[in-house]
Design an enzyme around this catalytic site. Structure first.
Site, short mmCIF file in Angstrom:
data_model
loop_
_atom_site.label_atom_id
_atom_site.label_comp_id
_atom_site.label_asym_id
_atom_site.label_seq_id
_atom_site.Cartn_x
_atom_site.Cartn_y
_atom_site.Cartn_z
N ASP A 1 44.76 -4.12 2.15
CA ASP A 1 46.13 -3.67 1.96
C ASP A 1 46.59 -3.92 0.52
O ASP A 1 45.92 -4.61 -0.26
CB ASP A 1 47.09 -4.28 2.99
N ILE A 2 47.72 -3.37 0.16
CA ILE A 2 48.17 -3.35 -1.23
C ILE A 2 48.35 -4.76 -1.80
O ILE A 2 48.15 -4.98 -3.00
CB ILE A 2 49.48 -2.55 -1.36
#
Length: 292
Positions: free
Chosen positions: A108-109
């Site tokens: 994820d980011i």
């Protein structure tokens, strides 16, 4: 000999087999001028197009399986394009002739660390299948009190919104006060699973770094935003896990002179990519001038 269209496209690096099946179902792929359907088979001389663009379909003998280890920084997304203009993990990677890199899973980011890419979509597809249960290891910095009971729950299993989950191992790795580091392992890659497991114990994750995928470790010398091509031994370790035949060719040199030269060339490319995209990322963060 004919082969299934989605398998041929995946092997050539146009995407994972699942992606190729979705593209075929959406009518984006044609064979010799006719829209393809799921289950179509192709010969080596077939003219295949994706979105009207001619693409390469190679036999297994013509395709060299390549794998990159990438040190993903926080703030990058695991998509090819982002409507919000954020940096993607694909922007720094070297070009692939007649194909493209396929990510093995996602981070994820806000998660950094080891992310693998391969030119062989079939390899990526198999490694991502839950049946293979590849062990992942993460370094986690937590914020908040962590009790022995919390650790016991994380090892034994807790119920998340998408089913039960647990860490196979939880090992303390230092820290001060309520900021503690841990190393955890698990064999699946559900969305935000590591963070959600800790949050189930009312513990916040302030840093999350993937440091190992199977036996492939994040190289300590690899800078954030840098990549390195894996040697044949590690490529075949992944192929063996995925149930694929070994690769006997590599883009890396086998003698010491060519290996040293390849390392220098790739190191220079990595430094340029890190500098280039650090500049781009900083430019994206600057607020635009507004006329009064």
């Amino acid at each position: 000999m004919s082969e299934k269209l989605q398998k041929v496209l995946a092997r050539a690096g146009h995407g994972s087999r699942r992606e190729m099946e979705a593209w075929i179902a959406a009518g984006r792929v044609s064979i010799d001028g006719e829209i393809a359907t799921i289950g179509d088979r192709v010969e080596s001389d077939a003219k295949v197009r994706i979105d009207g663009r001619a693409v390469s379909i190679k036999s297994s003998e013509d395709v060299i399986c390549r794998v990159l280890a990438y040190h993903k920084p926080e703030g990058e997304i695991c998509s090819r394009k982002d409507p919000e203009g954020r940096t993607t993990v694909f922007e720094r990677l070297p070009k692939v002739r007649d194909g493209r890199w396929v990510a093995v899973g996602r981070l994820d980011i806000n998660t950094s660390g080891l992310l693998l890419f391969t030119s062989d979509g079939e390899l990526a597809n198999r490694l991502m299948h839950p049946s293979h249960e590849v062990e992942r290891e993460y370094a986690v910095r937590t914020f908040g009190e962590v009790t022995d009971a919390n650790i016991q729950h994380l090892r034994m299993g807790v119920m998340l919104e998408d089913g039960p989950a647990n860490f196979d191992k939880v090992k303390a790795a230092g820290g001060e006060g309520i900021n503690q580091w841990w190393h955890v392992t698990l064999k699946e890659g559900r969305n935000r699973e590591v963070r959600r497991l800790w949050e189930s114990q009312d513990v916040q994750v302030s840093r999350l770094i993937r440091v190992r995928y199977g036996m492939i470790e994040l190289p300590k010398s690899l800078p954030r935003g840098g990549w390195v091509e894996l040697p044949l031994e590690q490529v075949n370790y992944l192929r063996q896990m995925a149930g694929l035949v070994p690769e006997n060719r590599t883009f890396l040199g086998t003698d010491k002179h060519s290996t040293d030269r390849a390392k220098k060339v790739k190191s220079a490319k990595i430094r340029r990519a890190v500098r280039k995209h650090s500049t781009v990322s900083n430019a994206r963060k600057k607020p635009s001038r507004q006329r009064g």
